[in-house]
Design a protein around this motif. Structure first.
Motif, mmCIF file in Angstrom:
data_model
loop_
_atom_site.group_PDB
_atom_site.id
_atom_site.type_symbol
_atom_site.label_atom_id
_atom_site.label_comp_id
_atom_site.label_asym_id
_atom_site.label_seq_id
_atom_site.Cartn_x
_atom_site.Cartn_y
_atom_site.Cartn_z
ATOM 1 N N ARG A 1 43.140 47.090 -13.924
ATOM 2 C CA ARG A 1 43.157 47.736 -12.610
ATOM 3 C C ARG A 1 44.412 48.585 -12.445
ATOM 4 O O ARG A 1 44.351 49.734 -11.992
ATOM 5 C CB ARG A 1 43.087 46.657 -11.523
ATOM 6 C CG ARG A 1 43.079 47.172 -10.096
ATOM 7 C CD ARG A 1 42.928 45.987 -9.135
ATOM 8 N NE ARG A 1 43.067 46.383 -7.751
ATOM 9 C CZ ARG A 1 42.088 46.879 -7.004
ATOM 10 N NH1 ARG A 1 40.891 47.046 -7.558
ATOM 11 N NH2 ARG A 1 42.275 47.200 -5.741
ATOM 12 N N THR B 1 44.303 51.749 -14.971
ATOM 13 C CA THR B 1 43.318 52.774 -14.615
ATOM 14 C C THR B 1 43.698 53.462 -13.298
ATOM 15 O O THR B 1 43.497 54.673 -13.143
ATOM 16 C CB THR B 1 41.910 52.168 -14.505
ATOM 17 O OG1 THR B 1 41.932 51.029 -13.639
ATOM 18 C CG2 THR B 1 41.393 51.743 -15.866
ATOM 19 N N HIS B 2 44.266 52.705 -12.357
ATOM 20 C CA HIS B 2 44.688 53.323 -11.097
ATOM 21 C C HIS B 2 45.892 54.245 -11.321
ATOM 22 O O HIS B 2 46.034 55.261 -10.627
ATOM 23 C CB HIS B 2 45.018 52.250 -10.054
ATOM 24 C CG HIS B 2 43.809 51.707 -9.351
ATOM 25 N ND1 HIS B 2 42.873 50.925 -9.988
ATOM 26 C CD2 HIS B 2 43.364 51.856 -8.070
ATOM 27 C CE1 HIS B 2 41.914 50.599 -9.132
ATOM 28 N NE2 HIS B 2 42.181 51.148 -7.975
ATOM 29 N N GLU C 1 34.673 50.024 -20.558
ATOM 30 C CA GLU C 1 34.977 49.570 -19.196
ATOM 31 C C GLU C 1 36.040 50.470 -18.563
ATOM 32 O O GLU C 1 35.956 50.819 -17.376
ATOM 33 C CB GLU C 1 35.464 48.124 -19.214
ATOM 34 C CG GLU C 1 35.801 47.585 -17.829
ATOM 35 C CD GLU C 1 36.390 46.195 -17.841
ATOM 36 O OE1 GLU C 1 36.800 45.721 -16.759
ATOM 37 O OE2 GLU C 1 36.464 45.581 -18.919
ATOM 38 N N ARG D 1 36.654 53.644 -19.248
ATOM 39 C CA ARG D 1 36.037 54.935 -18.908
ATOM 40 C C ARG D 1 35.209 54.829 -17.627
ATOM 41 O O ARG D 1 35.223 55.718 -16.779
ATOM 42 C CB ARG D 1 35.163 55.428 -20.069
ATOM 43 C CG ARG D 1 35.943 55.930 -21.276
ATOM 44 C CD ARG D 1 35.053 56.701 -22.226
ATOM 45 N NE ARG D 1 33.996 55.856 -22.781
ATOM 46 C CZ ARG D 1 34.121 55.142 -23.903
ATOM 47 N NH1 ARG D 1 35.266 55.160 -24.575
ATOM 48 N NH2 ARG D 1 33.123 54.422 -24.364
ATOM 49 N N SER D 2 34.475 53.720 -17.505
ATOM 50 C CA SER D 2 33.644 53.514 -16.323
ATOM 51 C C SER D 2 34.500 53.433 -15.064
ATOM 52 O O SER D 2 34.177 54.046 -14.034
ATOM 53 C CB SER D 2 32.823 52.228 -16.490
ATOM 54 O OG SER D 2 32.082 51.949 -15.331
ATOM 55 N N ARG D 3 35.599 52.685 -15.136
ATOM 56 C CA ARG D 3 36.478 52.563 -13.970
ATOM 57 C C ARG D 3 37.120 53.900 -13.623
ATOM 58 O O ARG D 3 37.253 54.250 -12.448
ATOM 59 C CB ARG D 3 37.567 51.524 -14.248
ATOM 60 C CG ARG D 3 37.053 50.100 -14.338
ATOM 61 C CD ARG D 3 38.193 49.132 -14.119
ATOM 62 N NE ARG D 3 37.838 47.765 -14.437
ATOM 63 C CZ ARG D 3 38.603 46.720 -14.143
ATOM 64 N NH1 ARG D 3 39.772 46.888 -13.548
ATOM 65 N NH2 ARG D 3 38.227 45.493 -14.456
ATOM 66 N N THR E 1 35.955 56.878 -14.166
ATOM 67 C CA THR E 1 34.937 57.743 -13.562
ATOM 68 C C THR E 1 34.756 57.409 -12.086
ATOM 69 O O THR E 1 34.684 58.298 -11.235
ATOM 70 C CB THR E 1 33.603 57.593 -14.310
ATOM 71 O OG1 THR E 1 33.776 57.991 -15.678
ATOM 72 C CG2 THR E 1 32.528 58.465 -13.676
ATOM 73 N N SER E 2 34.692 56.107 -11.774
ATOM 74 C CA SER E 2 34.508 55.694 -10.382
ATOM 75 C C SER E 2 35.739 56.012 -9.528
ATOM 76 O O SER E 2 35.630 56.139 -8.308
ATOM 77 C CB SER E 2 34.213 54.194 -10.315
ATOM 78 O OG SER E 2 35.320 53.431 -10.749
ATOM 79 N N LEU E 3 36.904 56.164 -10.178
ATOM 80 C CA LEU E 3 38.133 56.481 -9.447
ATOM 81 C C LEU E 3 38.392 57.986 -9.354
ATOM 82 O O LEU E 3 39.427 58.409 -8.831
ATOM 83 C CB LEU E 3 39.336 55.806 -10.120
ATOM 84 C CG LEU E 3 39.416 54.286 -9.985
ATOM 85 C CD1 LEU E 3 40.506 53.728 -10.901
ATOM 86 C CD2 LEU E 3 39.691 53.888 -8.539
ATOM 87 N N GLY E 4 37.466 58.768 -9.894
ATOM 88 C CA GLY E 4 37.615 60.216 -9.784
ATOM 89 C C GLY E 4 38.398 60.850 -10.908
ATOM 90 O O GLY E 4 38.966 61.932 -10.729
ATOM 91 N N PRO F 1 37.071 61.411 -14.432
ATOM 92 C CA PRO F 1 36.068 61.242 -15.493
ATOM 93 C C PRO F 1 36.403 61.897 -16.828
ATOM 94 O O PRO F 1 35.793 61.580 -17.844
ATOM 95 C CB PRO F 1 34.824 61.897 -14.880
ATOM 96 C CG PRO F 1 35.375 62.934 -13.951
ATOM 97 C CD PRO F 1 36.641 62.351 -13.391
#
Length: 751
Positions: free
Chosen positions: A51, A54-55, A83, A85-87, A89-92, A94
């Motif tokens: 977390r 990725t943030h 996982e 990459r997926s996070r 993408t969801s955080l803007g 991609p």
């Protein structure tokens, strides 16, 4: 005008960026918002390291500090990279590249090969064994399959440690002889293996890293292009990097300091593969201006589990102080005996200080209190496995899904006993750490059947039913086979595909068979296996990075954990870390157990693991020193598996029952059943039809043993149903009315 038009956009951008930090705790927020210079994030188990990293990437991208196309995040498994990459993408964010070390290196090698080397790039071999067999034959060395695996592992260690056949001998003196050959012979075999590869125009996975390292070191043009492409680097699980991976990372950076690493030295468990925490521990020496953030808020585990994990590491801190005191006293005695410290070189005794144990992170649980961990000792392996199966049944009845439970052990050879115990108890399971899911033959055959079936385009809305129809023609049945081994593994693999079809259909309106085939192709490419509704059986090493609601750590005795060949302090420290990783996989329920004997009726010579001593004190069990001890499955002595578990006796002969299935049936194997055979068959047929209506395996409704108990007692009320082992509140709510209807149709009265 330009300035005026830009200002609102910048303000919006900053507002959007700040929203990425919402929901982070103080330490995670500090890590995510520190965008310049080298950063080291020391993250304990369950503290949200993925977390945080990725943030940080998403915050930097949305704040305009990072160009997403010039960010490279590397980790160690394809699943972890997917996982990430997926996070992102969801955080803007991609466009960020998140790959394993090998995947990133291979991509660069394939791109630059024509320019840097020319010609056709060699094929990559999946396994070394075939080439090693030929290499051994060239040297007239006799090998078997087991020794070949050991030899392959030693070659991998040598390569990631940047050792050639010529330099291997200088660094291998303290290592065990691999595959039954001495180090000098192995060095020759290593060279022969390299010759075979060269003759066949092949490379292995370690060569991918070695070759791109060589290209980046020798060709400044290629190095400049890579460094221009990637400006910011992120490394997950940094405690697991090898010397070769660190060398590649340094070449990617090219002297720059835009690097963020995340790791926990207490979770270093892959030293045998060449991984070392030295780079994590020495990060601030290499980068004196680096920022360091510690994540210690554990969001995964209850305070009881976290306390046990902290205790295990703290015990080693105290041991470290004791070792250092003894070492200083020894040096003092040598100095006095020789008259000077410098003349003690010829004296006997330890010459070097004990290996340094880094100060561990003390985790702080953020969850509400939960049940106390259980620590039990059993008479033998069979009794231990039976107790675990019985406890899993209890947890399942209390509402814990089987997919949220795991049995973890030190060596893969321990799995068979637990496979048998779970099968006897009617519990589904999956083996982890063996062949990868999408590489299994039965999975490949099932996927081929799904792709080529005429039902693909004819399927209606019920994708799950279509998958069942197709796989049924290839041997799949709703009921799990009552055996272990290959037959059971084949069934579990196909059951996982059926379950995935049901899950995706429920989650995605309008889901079709074509959508399923696309999903399976993507998962196969990423090796993203579906979740199986069964207990996970796995080695402690393969459990790294995973978590479950309930974890059973089994076989915790001397010789297994620590393993018998762990003799040096460094090796023992790694075994302790392995147990720490096991403990921190549990969210709520944790059980640690050992067995005094391997076989039923054995003499009980095995001692509980030395690592359990501080844990007993933490649990207030010091006086009992490892008790209670459960009887072996063959003994009819009182059951002392748990202070809270009632003794169950056979309804026929009165003997105390210890086997999980016998407990459910309430009769021993020697006593005949007390139910009417016709009634049992009637209930069995009802269960089969009912499970098909629900689209689940029959044992999910009730197990065979529970069905026998129902046929015998013929319960008529909810209270009577709840009195039967295997029927809990959850099953009563789901199937109670249907079951009572089936019972009402039986002809014979209750016995």
């Amino acid at each position: 005008m330009s300035s005026a038009s830009t200002a609102p956009s910048t303000a919006v951008q900053e507002t959007t960026a700040e929203s990425v930090l919402d929901g982070l705790d103080a330490e995670q927020r500090e890590a995510a918002s520190t965008l310049a210079g080298p950063l080291c994030i020391l993250a304990g188990a369950g503290t949200g390291k993925t977390r945080a990293i990725t943030h940080r990437i998403a915050y930097g991208v949305r704040a305009g500090v990072f160009d997403p196309h010039r960010v490279l995040a590397v980790t160690f498994t394809a699943r972890a990279a997917a996982e990430m990459r997926s996070r992102l993408t969801s955080l803007g964010a991609p466009g960020v590249q998140a790959r394993t070390f090998h995947a990133a290196a291979l991509r660069q090698l394939q791109y630059f090969w024509p320019v840097a080397i020319g010609g056709t790039m060699p094929e990559i071999v999946d396994h070394k064994v075939r080439l090693l067999t030929e290499a051994a034959k060239r040297l007239h060395i006799t090998t078997d399959r087991a020794s070949l695996r050991d030899l392959a592992a030693e070659i991998e260690w040598a390569k990631v440690s940047t050792l050639t056949p010529d330099s291997y001998l200088d660094s291998a003196a303290e290592r065990a002889e691999p595959g039954g050959v001495d180090h000098r012979t192995f060095a020759k075999l290593y060279q022969s293996y390299e010759d075979v590869k060269l003759d066949r125009h092949l490379i292995d996975f370690e060569d991918v890293l070695l070759l791109i390292v060589g290209i980046l070191e020798d060709d400044e043009r290629v190095a400049a292009r890579v460094r221009e492409q990637y400006r910011h680097f992120f490394v997950d699980e940094y405690q697991d990097v090898s010397p070769l991976q660190q060398r590649l990372l340094d070449l990617w950076l090219g002297g720059r300091e835009e690097i963020c690493v995340v790791g926990d030295a207490a979770q270093t468990i892959y030293s045998f593969t060449g991984a070392t925490p030295d780079y994590l521990l020495g990060f601030t020496r290499k980068y004196p201006d680096a920022s360091v953030v510690k994540l210690v808020r554990d969001y995964r585990s209850t305070p009881e589990v976290v306390s046990l994990a902290n205790t295990l590491l703290q015990e080693r801190v105290e041991e470290q102080a004791s070792l250092e005191r003894r070492h200083r006293l020894h040096l003092d005695s040598l100095s006095r005996a020789a008259g000077a410290l410098t003349s003690s070189a010829d004296s006997t005794g330890p010459r070097e200080a004990p290996p340094r144990w880094p100060t561990p992170l003390q985790l702080i649980s953020q969850r509400a209190a939960g049940p106390a961990p259980q620590l039990t000792q059993h008479a033998d392996d069979v009794a231990e496995a039976a107790w675990v199966a019985a406890r899993i049944t209890e947890l399942q009845e209390s509402g814990v899904p089987l997919s949220e439970m795991a049995v973890l052990y030190r060596t893969n050879g321990q799995s068979q006993t637990y496979e048998q115990a779970l099968t006897e108890a009617g519990l589904s399971y999956q083996l982890r750490g063996s062949e990868r899911f999408f590489s299994r033959r039965e999975v490949r055959e099932a996927l081929a059947a799904l792709r080529t079936s005429s039902l693909v385009d004819e399927a209606g809305d019920d994708v799950g039913k279509t998958v069942r129809d197709i796989l049924s023609a290839h041997g799949w049945k709703p009921e799990a086979p009552a055996v272990t081994g290959a037959v059971r593994e084949r069934w579990e693999s196909m059951a996982a595909l059926v379950s995935l079809a049901d899950e995706l259909s429920a989650q995605r309106p309008g889901f079709t068979m074509r959508d399923l085939l696309t999903e399976l192709s993507e998962r196969s490419a990423a090796q993203h296996a579906p979740t199986v509704e069964g207990v996970t059986l796995a080695s402690l090493h393969s459990a790294k990075g995973l978590e479950w609601d309930a974890v059973f750590l089994v076989g915790l005795c001397e010789g297994l954990l620590p393993i018998s060949f762990a003799s040096t302090q460094r090796e023992l420290d790694e075994e302790r870390r392995l147990l720490y990783v096991g403990i921190t996989r549990a969210r709520t329920h944790l059980s640690l157990s050992s067995a005094a004997s391997r076989h039923s009726g054995g003499r009980g010579k095995r001692a509980p693991s030395r690592f359990l001593r501080p844990l007993r004190r933490c649990l207030g069990m010091e006086e009992n020193a490892g008790r209670p001890i459960a009887p072996s499955a063959g003994q009819r002595s009182p059951n002392a598996w748990s202070r809270h578990r009632k003794t169950v006796t056979c309804a026929g002969c009165g003997a105390v029952l210890t086997n999980a299935q016998e407990v459910v049936r309430r009769r021993c194997a020697d006593c005949p059943p007390r139910y009417d055979a016709a009634d049992y068959e009637s209930l069995r047929h009802w269960r089969q039809h009912y499970s098909e209506e629900l689209g689940v395996p029959a044992f999910i409704v009730v197990t065979d043993a529970t069905l026998e108990a129902i046929a015998e007692t013929k319960p008529a009320t909810d209270k009577e149903l709840l009195a039967i082992p295997g029927i809990g509140k959850r099953k009563l709510e789901s199937h109670g009315d249907k079951l009572k209807q089936a019972l009402a149709g039986l002809s014979s009265p209750p016995s």
